[in-house]
Design an enzyme around this catalytic site. Sequence first.
Site, PDB file in Angstrom:
ATOM      1  N   ASP A   1      84.999  39.652  66.945  1.00 17.62           N
ATOM      2  CA  ASP A   1      85.377  40.876  67.653  1.00 17.62           C
ATOM      3  C   ASP A   1      84.700  40.963  69.016  1.00 17.62           C
ATOM      4  O   ASP A   1      85.328  41.327  70.020  1.00 17.62           O
ATOM      5  CB  ASP A   1      85.031  42.108  66.818  1.00 17.62           C
ATOM      6  CG  ASP A   1      86.031  42.372  65.716  1.00 17.62           C
ATOM      7  OD1 ASP A   1      87.182  41.910  65.823  1.00 17.62           O
ATOM      8  OD2 ASP A   1      85.670  43.036  64.728  1.00 17.62           O
TER       9      ASP A   1
ATOM     10  N   THR B   1      86.570  41.453  48.404  1.00 13.60           N
ATOM     11  CA  THR B   1      85.898  40.419  47.621  1.00 13.60           C
ATOM     12  C   THR B   1      84.938  39.579  48.448  1.00 13.60           C
ATOM     13  O   THR B   1      84.080  38.887  47.889  1.00 13.60           O
ATOM     14  CB  THR B   1      86.931  39.480  46.978  1.00 13.60           C
ATOM     15  OG1 THR B   1      87.607  38.748  48.012  1.00 13.60           O
ATOM     16  CG2 THR B   1      87.948  40.266  46.160  1.00 13.60           C
TER      17      THR B   1
ATOM     18  N   ASP C   1      79.974  41.478  64.619  1.00 10.93           N
ATOM     19  CA  ASP C   1      81.089  40.583  64.325  1.00 10.93           C
ATOM     20  C   ASP C   1      81.324  39.686  65.534  1.00 10.93           C
ATOM     21  O   ASP C   1      81.788  40.142  66.589  1.00 10.93           O
ATOM     22  CB  ASP C   1      82.348  41.403  64.015  1.00 10.93           C
ATOM     23  CG  ASP C   1      83.505  40.534  63.529  1.00 10.93           C
ATOM     24  OD1 ASP C   1      83.903  39.620  64.274  1.00 10.93           O
ATOM     25  OD2 ASP C   1      83.994  40.767  62.419  1.00 10.93           O
TER      26      ASP C   1
END
Length: 209
Positions: free
Chosen positions: A203, A108, A200
Amino acid sequence: MPHVTVVDHPLVQHKLTLLRDKSRSTAGFRRLIKEVTLLLGYEVTRDLPLTTRRIETPLAEMEAPALKGKKLVFASVLRAGEGMIEGLIELVPSARIAHIGLYRHPQTLEPVQYYFKAPDDIADRPVIVVDPMLATGNSVAHAIDLLKAKGATQLRLLCLLAAPEGIAALDRRHPDVPIVTAAIDSHLNDHGYIVPGLGDAGDRMFGTK
């Protein structure tokens, strides 16, 4: 976008280029996050209120400028926001730190909250929300919802990169919150990542991918 400030200082832009490079090591990425954030910190704190206090220099007494009111709060959106805190604390060692634990649901793209801790008197303090990436804007908007519910009114956002979609989303939900960033990138891809972006941030910062 009058409420968005893009810091185009040459050092900020150069270091941002180094951050974007996918060959950057984890250690180098962390170091650059700290350096860029410290530089951005000067801009996001530019209009903090000042008062004066009486001091004595080696030569004379004087009324000298000093920050007015209670110490400010850096509100870190976990986990990636933590990488920016080190540079900000170096700039403002006495600041308080709020932690807002959110992760983005992979389907989502909506934020899911798992932690929230902030000073009880946050209503009396300027608050700088810290998150490297303003992508969809959902997580940051939710973090600001939580801070406002606790009484915060003097809010601004500091991020490394912003997407137009994230800026628009935050403007719809919190038009009173100014944004300071190093760059506004092109768009979001189908997975909600900023393009060209830097990947990211969490990360790359923590070496988890």
